[in-house]
Design an enzyme around this catalytic site. Structure first.
Site, mmCIF file in Angstrom:
data_model
loop_
_atom_site.group_PDB
_atom_site.id
_atom_site.type_symbol
_atom_site.label_atom_id
_atom_site.label_comp_id
_atom_site.label_asym_id
_atom_site.label_seq_id
_atom_site.Cartn_x
_atom_site.Cartn_y
_atom_site.Cartn_z
ATOM 1 N N HIS A 1 5.016 5.510 4.760
ATOM 2 C CA HIS A 1 5.145 6.724 5.800
ATOM 3 C C HIS A 1 6.401 6.404 6.138
ATOM 4 O O HIS A 1 7.202 7.721 6.222
ATOM 5 C CB HIS A 1 4.610 8.007 5.506
ATOM 6 C CG HIS A 1 3.501 8.369 4.412
ATOM 7 N ND1 HIS A 1 2.047 7.940 4.570
ATOM 8 C CD2 HIS A 1 4.031 8.739 3.149
ATOM 9 C CE1 HIS A 1 1.204 8.737 3.080
ATOM 10 N NE2 HIS A 1 2.709 8.787 2.549
ATOM 11 N N LYS B 1 5.603 2.117 -4.211
ATOM 12 C CA LYS B 1 4.959 2.453 -4.564
ATOM 13 C C LYS B 1 3.933 2.860 -5.517
ATOM 14 O O LYS B 1 3.253 2.552 -6.393
ATOM 15 C CB LYS B 1 3.932 2.508 -3.322
ATOM 16 C CG LYS B 1 2.713 3.001 -3.459
ATOM 17 C CD LYS B 1 1.958 2.269 -2.862
ATOM 18 C CE LYS B 1 0.175 2.322 -3.539
ATOM 19 N NZ LYS B 1 -0.600 3.930 -3.064
HETATM 20 P P1 AMP Z 1 2.205 10.172 -1.105
HETATM 21 O O1 AMP Z 1 1.954 10.991 0.136
HETATM 22 O O2 AMP Z 1 1.238 9.614 -1.249
HETATM 23 O O3 AMP Z 1 2.581 10.977 -2.293
HETATM 24 O O4 AMP Z 1 3.668 9.196 -0.612
HETATM 25 C C1 AMP Z 1 4.673 9.902 -0.096
HETATM 26 C C2 AMP Z 1 5.882 8.965 -0.208
HETATM 27 O O5 AMP Z 1 5.468 8.131 0.786
HETATM 28 C C3 AMP Z 1 5.812 8.900 -2.155
HETATM 29 O O6 AMP Z 1 7.277 8.097 -1.827
HETATM 30 C C4 AMP Z 1 5.429 7.174 -2.026
HETATM 31 O O7 AMP Z 1 5.327 6.460 -2.474
HETATM 32 C C5 AMP Z 1 5.427 6.339 -0.432
HETATM 33 N N1 AMP Z 1 4.299 5.436 -0.342
HETATM 34 C C6 AMP Z 1 3.000 5.860 0.180
HETATM 35 N N2 AMP Z 1 2.532 4.996 -0.008
HETATM 36 C C7 AMP Z 1 3.690 3.408 0.941
HETATM 37 C C8 AMP Z 1 3.421 2.340 0.999
HETATM 38 N N3 AMP Z 1 2.612 1.374 0.679
HETATM 39 N N4 AMP Z 1 4.860 1.613 1.204
HETATM 40 C C9 AMP Z 1 5.833 2.392 0.833
HETATM 41 N N5 AMP Z 1 6.272 3.847 0.945
HETATM 42 C C10 AMP Z 1 4.509 4.060 0.058
#
Ligand code: AMP
Length: 279
Positions: free
Chosen positions: A37, A149
């Protein structure tokens, strides 16, 4: 860093910035923040004057109520991470704020909606696009940043943006991994020590495919990758595919441009996804 809970307060804060021609970036998250994030916020800072990070655990995208219930919400940790990252605005609305009344949502996201994650989590991308549209309407960002991801999620959001003819620019950001290769995820917190070791097979299988891509045919690569995962105790494979990065349809021609390997598996009680670009 400003912490805002309502759409009205967010509009009041952002309006003068927009009038002043400042570029606004949005990084939508569900909290339980990690370096993945933070990398999105860092990239957003390079493109925009003001970075808004939203934290909202969106109920409409969860297909399993237990998954929603146990989703981690470490608020103090998240605030510290965002402050350290130099985030300008945190938008943290309540469910009531985002869904003041019952509403239905269904838009045409194209055939890829029903593949891969869409097959295992029916309706998931309707919920995702519903909340992202609401966040776009609240922030009116010039740019929005998403992680590779969640590969299929970016495609679905692109389709939603096209469907409504929105002017926001979407930026896809690289996957951030732990030192041993595991893709960072808010869900990794649920892995036991044994799960954590077993989970490595996902990135290992993807790396195998990427590293052997020039010398082996796709069916052989798939067979090996799937066997690696299926032979790991405590890991239940949902899919491992090599697909066209736009249609997500399986592809066996190595010369086909824009190929991506995508995997999803249950490791112990935790479902994980990962992917790698191939050419
Ligand atoms: P989430 O909180 O899981 O909904 O993720 C929020 C954002 O962070 C989304 O755009 C995800 O794709 C991104 N994200 C989650 N994990 C990763 C990671 N390991 N590397 C890069 N971006 C990520």
């Amino acid at each position: 860093m400003k912490v805002i809970n309502t759409i009205a307060a967010l509009r009041t804060l952002l309006e003068p910035m927009k009038v002043g021609q400042q570029k606004i970036a949005l990084v939508p998250t569900m909290g339980a923040l990690h370096k993945g994030h933070v990398s999105l916020i860092s990239i957003a800072q390079q493109y925009a004057d003001v970075v808004v990070c939203s934290i909202f655990v969106n109920p409409t995208q969860f297909t399993d109520p237990k998954d929603l219930e146990k989703y981690p919400r470490p608020l103090e940790h998240d605030m510290r991470m965002l402050k350290d990252a130099g985030c300008d605005v945190v938008f943290m609305p309540s469910v009531q704020e985002m869904y003041p009344e019952a509403e239905s949502w269904h838009i045409d996201l194209g055939p890829a909606e029903f593949l891969l994650e869409g097959e295992f989590r029916r309706g998931h991308y309707q919920g995702v696009t519903q909340i992202v549209k609401k966040l776009f309407d609240a922030v009116l960002p010039d740019l929005a940043f998403f992680g590779q991801k969640d590969f299929q999620q970016i495609l679905m959001i692109e389709n939603m943006v096209a469907y409504f003819g929105l002017s926001v620019q979407l930026v896809s950001c690289p996957i951030i991994r732990e030192d041993d290769g595991l893709a960072m995820s808010s869900r990794n917190i649920h892995l036991t020590a044994e799960d954590r070791r077993n989970a490595l097979v996902l990135s290992r299988a993807l790396t195998y495919v990427r590293d052997h891509f020039s010398e082996e045919e796709i069916p052989a690569l798939l067979q090996e990758a799937r066997a690696m995962i299926s032979n790991t105790a405590g890991v239940e494979l949902d899919y491992f595919t090599i697909a066209d990065g736009r249609t997500l349809l399986p592809e066996t021609d190595k010369d086909h441009p824009g190929l991506v390997a995508l995997v999803a598996a249950k490791v112990g009680q935790t479902r994980l996804i990962d992917n790698m670009l191939l050419n």
